[in-house]
Design a protein around this motif. Structure first.
Motif, PDB file in Angstrom:
ATOM      1  N   THR A 109       0.605  -1.300  -0.008  1.00  0.00           N
ATOM      2  CA  THR A 109       0.054   0.256   0.309  1.00  0.00           C
ATOM      3  C   THR A 109       1.135   1.067  -0.228  1.00  0.00           C
ATOM      4  O   THR A 109       2.413   0.963   0.422  1.00  0.00           O
ATOM      5  N   TYR A 162       0.683   5.948   0.304  1.00  0.00           N
ATOM      6  CA  TYR A 162      -0.879   6.806   1.065  1.00  0.00           C
ATOM      7  C   TYR A 162      -0.053   8.097   0.124  1.00  0.00           C
ATOM      8  O   TYR A 162       1.505   8.976   0.356  1.00  0.00           O
ATOM      9  N   LYS A 212      -2.058  10.197   4.521  1.00  0.00           N
ATOM     10  CA  LYS A 212      -2.144   9.246   5.267  1.00  0.00           C
ATOM     11  C   LYS A 212      -2.349   9.480   7.053  1.00  0.00           C
ATOM     12  O   LYS A 212      -2.415  10.706   7.637  1.00  0.00           O
ATOM     13  N   THR A 230      -7.285   4.783   4.419  1.00  0.00           N
ATOM     14  CA  THR A 230      -6.933   3.299   4.337  1.00  0.00           C
ATOM     15  C   THR A 230      -7.830   2.781   2.470  1.00  0.00           C
ATOM     16  O   THR A 230      -8.924   2.992   2.924  1.00  0.00           O
ATOM     17  N   SER A 288      -8.323  -1.078   0.732  1.00  0.00           N
ATOM     18  CA  SER A 288      -7.751  -2.496   0.550  1.00  0.00           C
ATOM     19  C   SER A 288      -8.883  -2.612  -0.454  1.00  0.00           C
ATOM     20  O   SER A 288      -9.118  -1.940  -1.036  1.00  0.00           O
ATOM     21  N   GLN A 340     -11.502   3.599   2.210  1.00  0.00           N
ATOM     22  CA  GLN A 340     -12.192   4.414   3.641  1.00  0.00           C
ATOM     23  C   GLN A 340     -11.268   5.931   3.705  1.00  0.00           C
ATOM     24  O   GLN A 340      -9.895   6.053   4.257  1.00  0.00           O
TER      25      GLN A 340
END
Length: 127
Positions: A58, A60, A65, A69, A71, A82
């Protein structure tokens, strides 16, 4: 034909949360990269987050950050974002992106690295 479809945008007050979803059709992106970019009115396209490789790594943008999130499962062409602790500066059109290749740090943050884009979903954060 590959298509990416986003959903989950909307209007939320500062400090609130949203969850964006993206589902791809036409191919999978096993070992590839799926992610999110955004464009605010009057601004350029901005990298937000991505999943790349297998197992996925992952990444960011510094601006999100700790608040956002990512996923999902690139092999199933699905990715989620999210968004927590939203700020008015997060207001933008959010685009789901995908590419068949595992990307290095610089490449995955560049919009030109992605072959596939969704139509975008609007996120508006009121103060």
């Amino acid at each position: 034909q590959v298509q990416l479809a986003e959903s989950g945008g909307g209007l939320v007050q500062a400090g609130g949360s949203l969850r964006l979803s993206c589902t791809g059709s036409g191919r999978t992106f096993t070992s590839g990269t799926m992610g999110w970019f955004r464009r605010a009115p009057g601004s350029g396209i901005e990298f937000v987050a991505c999943l790349t490789g297998r197992p996925s790594v992952t990444d960011y943008a510094d601006s999100v950050k700790g608040r956002f999130t990512i996923s999902g499962d690139n092999a199933k062409s699905t990715v989620y974002l999210q968004l927590n602790s939203l700020k008015p500066d997060d207001s933008a059109t959010y685009y789901c992106t995908a590419d068949s290749r595992t990307r290095t740090w610089a490449a995955r943050r560049s919009a030109s690295s992605y072959d596939y884009w969704g139509q975008g979903t609007q996120v508006t954060v009121s103060s």
